[in-house]
Write an enzyme that holds these catalytic residues in place. Sequence first.
Site, mmCIF file in Angstrom:
data_model
loop_
_atom_site.group_PDB
_atom_site.id
_atom_site.type_symbol
_atom_site.label_atom_id
_atom_site.label_comp_id
_atom_site.label_asym_id
_atom_site.label_seq_id
_atom_site.Cartn_x
_atom_site.Cartn_y
_atom_site.Cartn_z
ATOM 1 N N GLY A 37 -0.928 17.133 4.425
ATOM 2 C CA GLY A 37 -1.962 17.217 3.439
ATOM 3 C C GLY A 37 -1.812 17.074 1.495
ATOM 4 O O GLY A 37 -1.826 17.874 1.308
ATOM 5 N N CYS A 38 -1.652 15.596 1.966
ATOM 6 C CA CYS A 38 -1.219 15.660 0.609
ATOM 7 C C CYS A 38 -2.318 14.489 -0.404
ATOM 8 O O CYS A 38 -2.530 14.212 0.803
ATOM 9 C CB CYS A 38 0.285 15.025 0.304
ATOM 10 S SG CYS A 38 0.807 13.620 -0.597
ATOM 11 N N GLY A 39 -2.133 14.128 -0.857
ATOM 12 C CA GLY A 39 -2.919 13.256 -1.656
ATOM 13 C C GLY A 39 -2.606 11.985 -1.426
ATOM 14 O O GLY A 39 -3.736 10.900 -1.373
ATOM 15 N N PHE A 40 -1.870 11.717 -0.928
ATOM 16 C CA PHE A 40 -0.982 10.648 -0.226
ATOM 17 C C PHE A 40 -1.379 9.653 0.682
ATOM 18 O O PHE A 40 -1.077 9.474 1.845
ATOM 19 C CB PHE A 40 0.358 10.456 -0.650
ATOM 20 C CG PHE A 40 0.562 9.702 -2.650
ATOM 21 C CD1 PHE A 40 -0.175 9.140 -3.294
ATOM 22 C CD2 PHE A 40 1.094 10.559 -3.261
ATOM 23 C CE1 PHE A 40 -0.225 7.915 -4.354
ATOM 24 C CE2 PHE A 40 1.564 10.605 -4.396
ATOM 25 C CZ PHE A 40 0.943 9.856 -5.010
ATOM 26 N N THR A 41 -1.867 11.123 1.287
ATOM 27 C CA THR A 41 -1.871 10.908 3.382
ATOM 28 C C THR A 41 -2.688 9.986 3.843
ATOM 29 O O THR A 41 -2.261 8.890 5.035
ATOM 30 C CB THR A 41 -2.469 12.454 3.894
ATOM 31 O OG1 THR A 41 -1.223 13.652 3.103
ATOM 32 C CG2 THR A 41 -2.341 12.205 5.676
#
Length: 159
Positions: A34-38
């Site tokens: 659930g990360c911006g980098f996912t």
Amino acid sequence: MTIYDFKVKDAKGSEISLEEYRNKVLLVVNTATGCGFTPQYEGLEKLYREYREQGFEILDFPCNQFGHQAPGTNEEIQEFCQLNYQTSFKTFAKIDVNGENASSLYRFLKQEKGGVMGSAIKWNFTKFLVDQQGNVVDRFPPQKTPEELRPAIEALLKK
């Protein structure tokens, strides 16, 4: 000491010796669903598919220490990655990368290659590149995309 001296747990809880990865170029990544980098999972999978036949492996370690961005069980995380990004590289059990409960593997990685602002991992998708002899040769910040790692990976594969 090399990366081969460590044992880790896979997503099912079985202990795996990193000795199994001897003579391979490794990219060790702490990840989150659930990360911006996912979306980097997509680039990681492309690298894996392109280089795995040449002796390249990605070791994926989900980590929930940064904004609780890796919720869920090991099985749920693995399923998310396979369904949404068609990942085929190995996903291990969720770990801590910082603090008193940090995995011994990550303590070693950080000791070998500190970051710009000290050895602590600052966020998910920090990447460590390991050569065929188990030595940590480079560390990349989360902002560095998988595609940008291509020259470093290719250089090690040619050794």
